[in-house]
Every structure is written in structure tokens, then in C-alpha cells.
Design a protein around this motif. Structure first.
Motif, PDB file in Angstrom:
ATOM      1  N   UNK A 106       0.872  -1.172   0.000  1.00 48.89           N
ATOM      2  CA  UNK A 106       0.000   0.000   0.000  1.00 48.89           C
ATOM      3  C   UNK A 106       0.905   1.217   0.000  1.00 48.89           C
ATOM      4  N   UNK A 107       0.848   2.006  -1.056  1.00 45.94           N
ATOM      5  CA  UNK A 107       1.743   3.150  -1.176  1.00 45.94           C
ATOM      6  C   UNK A 107       1.389   4.219  -0.144  1.00 45.94           C
ATOM      7  N   UNK A 108       2.425   4.815   0.430  1.00 45.21           N
ATOM      8  CA  UNK A 108       2.189   5.863   1.423  1.00 45.21           C
ATOM      9  C   UNK A 108       1.768   7.167   0.783  1.00 45.21           C
ATOM     10  N   UNK A 109       2.124   7.393  -0.497  1.00 48.05           N
ATOM     11  CA  UNK A 109       1.825   8.683  -1.119  1.00 48.05           C
ATOM     12  C   UNK A 109       0.381   8.810  -1.581  1.00 48.05           C
ATOM     13  N   UNK A 110      -0.174   7.740  -2.170  1.00 45.85           N
ATOM     14  CA  UNK A 110      -1.543   7.839  -2.694  1.00 45.85           C
ATOM     15  C   UNK A 110      -2.456   6.740  -2.163  1.00 45.85           C
ATOM     16  N   UNK A 111      -1.968   5.888  -1.266  1.00 47.50           N
ATOM     17  CA  UNK A 111      -2.820   4.937  -0.571  1.00 47.50           C
ATOM     18  C   UNK A 111      -3.452   3.845  -1.394  1.00 47.50           C
ATOM     19  N   UNK A 112      -2.795   3.427  -2.490  1.00 45.60           N
ATOM     20  CA  UNK A 112      -3.340   2.357  -3.327  1.00 45.60           C
ATOM     21  C   UNK A 112      -2.413   1.149  -3.301  1.00 45.60           C
ATOM     22  N   UNK A 113      -2.954  -0.003  -3.742  1.00 43.31           N
ATOM     23  CA  UNK A 113      -2.157  -1.231  -3.794  1.00 43.31           C
ATOM     24  C   UNK A 113      -1.313  -1.222  -5.060  1.00 43.31           C
TER      25      UNK A 113
END
Length: 229
Positions: A106-113
Motif C-alpha cells: 500500500x503506497x504511502x503517497x496515494x494509498x493504493x495497492x
């Protein structure tokens, strides 16, 4: 959007440059992940960059680099370098058939998988960056494992603009079974997801209240196509 060869007098792209990359900020301090050139006019090695580019690109009348796929609707720079920014995306797959799983963060910048990956450091090779980025983000160490290089693609990165974009080398790592993964740098979470098909992956991620990073869908599909060949 429209190709650069097509006239568009009314074109008015949105500037996506973050505060830390504005000329006034760069004059005071250059972030460790970015070059200090305030505009492409300040870059002095365009012939070298174009020769090293994974995907060819042109310069406009001002000497500014042009996104290889045409206008993006965005201008400025929200990436480390003007022009091509080389990245890597290690796709780690465990198991086979209906039991196949893929490792995503889960990316910290945009919150997607997304696939655990990132930018190639100056002087670093893509194979070295693949192993480094995977370990930095998931603590999974695949040093010494030879991947299948799937391709080098211009990805639809959310930070890309008319004058700065991302080209990624994607590689497939096959493992007999899942291994322990821990969310680390740039990862809010990490997990193994079902991966017998893209539809199955979508269903699982949606059921968990998450979203798959759209820019990585073509890379994941290519991995599945390779596995099905």
C-alpha cells in the motif's frame, strides 16, 4: 492527450510542481531525491540523456523534453529529473495455478495497492535497483535470484507531466511459496494477494476496501500473460 504534432493553441496544462521544487525553493535547498535544475533550460546534458533514454523523446523549440506519448494536461515537475525518470517494478509471484499469489504494497503517497518499486539511483543498474527497492519496501531479499525481464514501459505515473515522466523496467520473480514480508520504506502495508487472474486480484482488493494502482495494471497483466504462455 493530443500528440505534439497537433496544434492546440488553447492548451493550458496545470502546473504540478510541488513547493520544494519551485525555483525559489531550489535556490535555497535541493531535496536529496531531485536534481537542482529549476527548468529544463538549466539541464546541460540533454544529448547524453536522450542517448541513454529507454524510450526515445524529442525536445521542443526551447530545448525542453516532450513526453513521448503527447500532452498530459500537466506541466512543471513532480519527479526527481526533467525528462525520463527510470524506475523499476519487481513483480514477485509465489505458487502456481489457482494458488498463485502476488506481493503488493500500500503506497504511502496515494494509498493504493501497487507493485513494490521505485526509482533507479544515479549510477545504479536496473537489476540492482530491483533487488534494492524490493528489500527497502518489503524486507524481502531476492539477491541472487534471476528474474524474467518483462519490459521497459512508459507508465501512467500520477506525477508525470509534459516535461517529466517515468519509464519502468518490470521484472518477474517466481517463488515456490510466499515468504514473510514487512512494510518498510514508502509502504504503509504489504500483503500477498490472489493472482490467478487480474479479475481475481481486482475482486480481492475491492473486497478489502482498497484500490489497485491503475498505472500498474498493464505490468501485472504482462506478468500473467507470461505465466500463461
Amino acid at each position: 492527450m493530443r500528440d505534439w504534432s497537433v496544434s492546440w493553441p488553447a492548451y493550458s496544462p496545470v502546473d504540478v510542481t510541488p513547493p520544494e521544487l519551485l525555483p525559489t525553493a531550489l535556490a535555497q535547498e535541493v531535496p536529496d531525491w531531485a536534481e537542482g535544475a529549476a527548468t529544463p533550460a538549466d539541464v546541460l546534458d540533454w544529448p547524453k540523456r536522450r542517448a541513454a533514454a529507454l524510450i526515445p523523446f524529442e525536445l521542443d523549440g526551447r530545448g525542453w523534453p516532450l513526453h513521448p506519448h503527447g500532452r498530459t494536461g500537466r506541466t512543471g515537475r513532480n519527479l526527481g529529473r526533467w525528462g525520463e525518470n527510470q524506475a523499476v517494478d519487481p513483480i514477485v509471484v509465489a505458487g502456481s495455478g489457482d494458488q498463485r499469489q502476488v506481493l503488493l504494497i500500500t503506497r504511502t503517497d496515494i494509498g493504493v495497492e501497487a507493485i513494490p518499486g521505485g526509482m533507479v539511483d544515479p549510477g545504479e543498474t536496473a537489476p540492482a535497483a530491483l533487488v534494492r527497492e524490493l528489500h527497502e519496501e518489503t524486507r524481502v531479499d531476492l539477491f541472487g535470484h534471476r528474474p524474467v525481464i518483462l519490459g521497459q514501459d512508459l507508465v501512467d505515473d500520477w506525477r508525470a507531466s509534459d516535461h517529466a515522466w517515468v519509464v519502468s523496467t518490470s521484472a518477474l520473480y517466481l517463488r515456490p511459496a510466499t515468504v514473510k514480508a514487512v512494510a518498510a520504506s514508502d509502504a504503509a502495508a504489504v500483503a500477498w494477494w490472489p493472482f490467478s487472474s487480474l479479475d481475481e486480484l481486482d475482486t480481492a482488493i475491492t473486497a478489502a476496501g482498497r484500490t489497485l494502482y491503475a498505472a500498474h495494471r498493464p505490468l501485472l497483466k504482462r506478468a500473467l500473460d507470461h505465466l500463461s504462455a
